[in-house]
Design a protein around this motif. Sequence first.
Motif, PDB file in Angstrom:
ATOM      1  N   TRP A   1       0.764  -1.078  -0.018  1.00 24.54           N
ATOM      2  CA  TRP A   1      -0.105  -0.019  -0.152  1.00 24.54           C
ATOM      3  C   TRP A   1       0.715   1.060   0.519  1.00 24.54           C
ATOM      4  N   VAL A   2       2.164   0.852   0.455  1.00 20.89           N
ATOM      5  CA  VAL A   2       3.154   2.634   0.226  1.00 20.89           C
ATOM      6  C   VAL A   2       3.778   2.236  -0.724  1.00 20.89           C
ATOM      7  N   VAL A   3       3.691   3.210  -1.799  1.00 24.99           N
ATOM      8  CA  VAL A   3       3.721   3.304  -2.858  1.00 24.99           C
ATOM      9  C   VAL A   3       4.355   4.986  -3.169  1.00 24.99           C
ATOM     10  N   ASN A   4       4.973   5.397  -4.394  1.00 27.51           N
ATOM     11  CA  ASN A   4       5.428   7.015  -4.735  1.00 27.51           C
ATOM     12  C   ASN A   4       4.396   7.052  -6.343  1.00 27.51           C
ATOM     13  N   ALA A   5       5.116   8.748  -6.211  1.00 26.66           N
ATOM     14  CA  ALA A   5       3.840   8.862  -7.590  1.00 26.66           C
ATOM     15  C   ALA A   5       4.642   7.785  -8.620  1.00 26.66           C
ATOM     16  N   ALA A   6       5.379   7.512  -8.481  1.00 23.69           N
ATOM     17  CA  ALA A   6       5.461   6.418  -9.707  1.00 23.69           C
ATOM     18  C   ALA A   6       5.729   4.856 -10.068  1.00 23.69           C
ATOM     19  N   LYS A   7       4.540   4.827  -8.285  1.00 25.98           N
ATOM     20  CA  LYS A   7       4.459   3.292  -8.560  1.00 25.98           C
ATOM     21  C   LYS A   7       4.889   2.599  -7.864  1.00 25.98           C
ATOM     22  N   LYS A   8       5.963   3.302  -7.315  1.00 23.63           N
ATOM     23  CA  LYS A   8       7.719   1.892  -7.077  1.00 23.63           C
ATOM     24  C   LYS A   8       6.417   2.049  -5.701  1.00 23.63           C
ATOM     25  N   HIS A   9       7.739   0.777  -4.573  1.00 24.01           N
ATOM     26  CA  HIS A   9       7.061   0.417  -3.150  1.00 24.01           C
ATOM     27  C   HIS A   9       8.553   1.043  -2.046  1.00 24.01           C
ATOM     28  N   VAL A  10       8.519   1.958  -1.398  1.00 23.72           N
ATOM     29  CA  VAL A  10       9.048   2.511  -0.421  1.00 23.72           C
ATOM     30  C   VAL A  10       8.773   2.744   0.090  1.00 23.72           C
ATOM     31  N   GLU A  11       9.863   3.297   1.061  1.00 18.63           N
ATOM     32  CA  GLU A  11       9.767   3.207   2.698  1.00 18.63           C
ATOM     33  C   GLU A  11       9.123   4.392   3.376  1.00 18.63           C
ATOM     34  N   LEU A  12       8.864   4.269   4.693  1.00 12.97           N
ATOM     35  CA  LEU A  12       8.305   5.422   5.020  1.00 12.97           C
ATOM     36  C   LEU A  12       9.077   5.874   6.611  1.00 12.97           C
ATOM     37  N   HIS A  13      10.100   6.672   7.251  1.00  9.03           N
ATOM     38  CA  HIS A  13      10.790   7.481   7.869  1.00  9.03           C
ATOM     39  C   HIS A  13       9.907   7.092   8.926  1.00  9.03           C
ATOM     40  N   PRO A  14       9.674   7.056  10.323  1.00 11.82           N
ATOM     41  CA  PRO A  14       9.547   7.305  11.674  1.00 11.82           C
ATOM     42  C   PRO A  14       8.790   8.699  11.981  1.00 11.82           C
ATOM     43  N   GLY A  15       7.593   8.907  11.563  1.00 12.17           N
ATOM     44  CA  GLY A  15       7.147  10.380  11.672  1.00 12.17           C
ATOM     45  C   GLY A  15       6.211  10.778  10.199  1.00 12.17           C
ATOM     46  N   GLY A  16       6.947  10.022   9.754  1.00  9.90           N
ATOM     47  CA  GLY A  16       6.065   9.850   8.114  1.00  9.90           C
ATOM     48  C   GLY A  16       5.151  10.047   8.219  1.00  9.90           C
ATOM     49  N   SER A  17       4.069  10.991   6.836  1.00 13.99           N
ATOM     50  CA  SER A  17       2.611  10.731   7.430  1.00 13.99           C
ATOM     51  C   SER A  17       1.916  10.374   6.036  1.00 13.99           C
ATOM     52  N   PHE A  18       0.957   9.743   5.533  1.00 13.14           N
ATOM     53  CA  PHE A  18      -0.481  10.050   4.265  1.00 13.14           C
ATOM     54  C   PHE A  18      -1.189  11.159   4.427  1.00 13.14           C
ATOM     55  N   PHE A  19      -1.630  11.904   3.971  1.00 17.08           N
ATOM     56  CA  PHE A  19      -2.927  12.111   3.005  1.00 17.08           C
ATOM     57  C   PHE A  19      -3.652  11.734   1.966  1.00 17.08           C
ATOM     58  N   ASN A  20      -5.095  12.587   1.778  1.00 12.97           N
ATOM     59  CA  ASN A  20      -5.478  13.051   0.022  1.00 12.97           C
ATOM     60  C   ASN A  20      -4.779  13.886  -0.413  1.00 12.97           C
ATOM     61  N   HIS A  21      -5.130  13.826  -1.396  1.00 18.03           N
ATOM     62  CA  HIS A  21      -4.250  14.289  -3.296  1.00 18.03           C
ATOM     63  C   HIS A  21      -4.695  15.978  -3.314  1.00 18.03           C
ATOM     64  N   SER A  22      -5.469  16.355  -2.621  1.00 16.52           N
ATOM     65  CA  SER A  22      -5.742  17.719  -2.706  1.00 16.52           C
ATOM     66  C   SER A  22      -4.731  17.741  -1.206  1.00 16.52           C
ATOM     67  N   ASN A  23      -4.812  17.539  -0.634  1.00 16.69           N
ATOM     68  CA  ASN A  23      -4.201  18.166   0.664  1.00 16.69           C
ATOM     69  C   ASN A  23      -2.581  18.745   0.082  1.00 16.69           C
ATOM     70  N   SER A  24      -1.738  17.256  -0.827  1.00  9.75           N
ATOM     71  CA  SER A  24      -0.677  17.229  -1.149  1.00  9.75           C
ATOM     72  C   SER A  24      -0.133  18.213  -1.791  1.00  9.75           C
ATOM     73  N   PHE A  25      -1.134  18.215  -2.931  1.00  7.71           N
ATOM     74  CA  PHE A  25      -1.252  19.292  -4.048  1.00  7.71           C
ATOM     75  C   PHE A  25      -1.298  21.111  -2.648  1.00  7.71           C
ATOM     76  N   GLY A  26      -2.076  20.893  -1.839  1.00 11.29           N
ATOM     77  CA  GLY A  26      -2.394  21.624  -1.023  1.00 11.29           C
ATOM     78  C   GLY A  26      -0.513  22.420  -0.424  1.00 11.29           C
ATOM     79  N   MET A  27      -0.165  21.822  -0.450  1.00  7.71           N
ATOM     80  CA  MET A  27       1.223  21.724   0.250  1.00  7.71           C
ATOM     81  C   MET A  27       2.494  22.182  -1.103  1.00  7.71           C
ATOM     82  N   ILE A  28       1.851  21.894  -2.431  1.00  7.73           N
ATOM     83  CA  ILE A  28       2.520  21.971  -3.549  1.00  7.73           C
ATOM     84  C   ILE A  28       2.604  24.102  -3.641  1.00  7.73           C
TER      85      ILE A  28
END
Length: 225
Positions: A77-104
Amino acid sequence: MTTTTATLPAGVTPRTRPEMAARAAADIPDGWYVNLGIGIPILISDHVPVEREVIFHSENGILGMGPAATGNAIDPWVVNAAKKHVELHPGGSFFNHSNSFGMIRGGHLDLCVMGALEVSEKGDLANWTTSANDAAPAVGGAMDLAVGAKRIWILMDHLTKDGVSKLVRTCSYPVTALGTVSRVYTNLAVLDVTERGFKVIEIVPGLSFDQLQALTDSPLHQSER
C-alpha cells in the motif's frame, strides 16, 4: 534549437543514473522538504547521506518518504508517485491528493527535482509532449510543482538517444513553466541557470569544457570558482 547530433569523445564515461541521483542528493541541505519527480529523481531518496535529514514529499500523498523498499520492507500500500514501493521514515504521514497539492501550491516545498525533455538557457522547462506515441503525453502535476516549489532542479541525460542536446537556446517541446529551473544535473555535468545562461559547475572526468560545449546547443559559461 539545433538538430545536429553529437557523440561522446573516446574515454569519457558518463555518470550512471544512480550516480546522477547521488550527486544531486549530496547538494540537498539538511532539513529541506523535497518532492521527487518520476524517473531518475526518485532514486535520490536512496542516496541521501545518513547524517543528513531530508523530508521527501510524494505528490500522491506522502511526507517522510524513505528509500525504495525491498524484501520484507515492502508494503503493497506504500508507493510513490511512480508506483514504486518505498519505505516510510519514522514520523512520516499519509494524506489525500488535495492536501498534497495544497502543500505544493502553497509554496511549502523547498525543492522539487524532476526530469525533463529540454531545459532552455533561460530556465524554461519542457517535460511533457502531446505526441500520441509518447508514453506520458500529459503534463500531470509537473505544472504545479514547477511553479509551486521554491526551487527546481533537473536530472536528465545531456543528450537524447539520437545524440541531440537537451540543453537548448529555446525549447521545441511544449513548455511546462517559464524561467523556473535553477540547476541541472546531467550525466556529463552540473550546471546552474544564470542571467547569462548555463554556467558549468562541474564536468565528468575526461571531458573538457570545449568538448562539453560541442555537445550542447546553448552557449555555456565557465564557473568563476
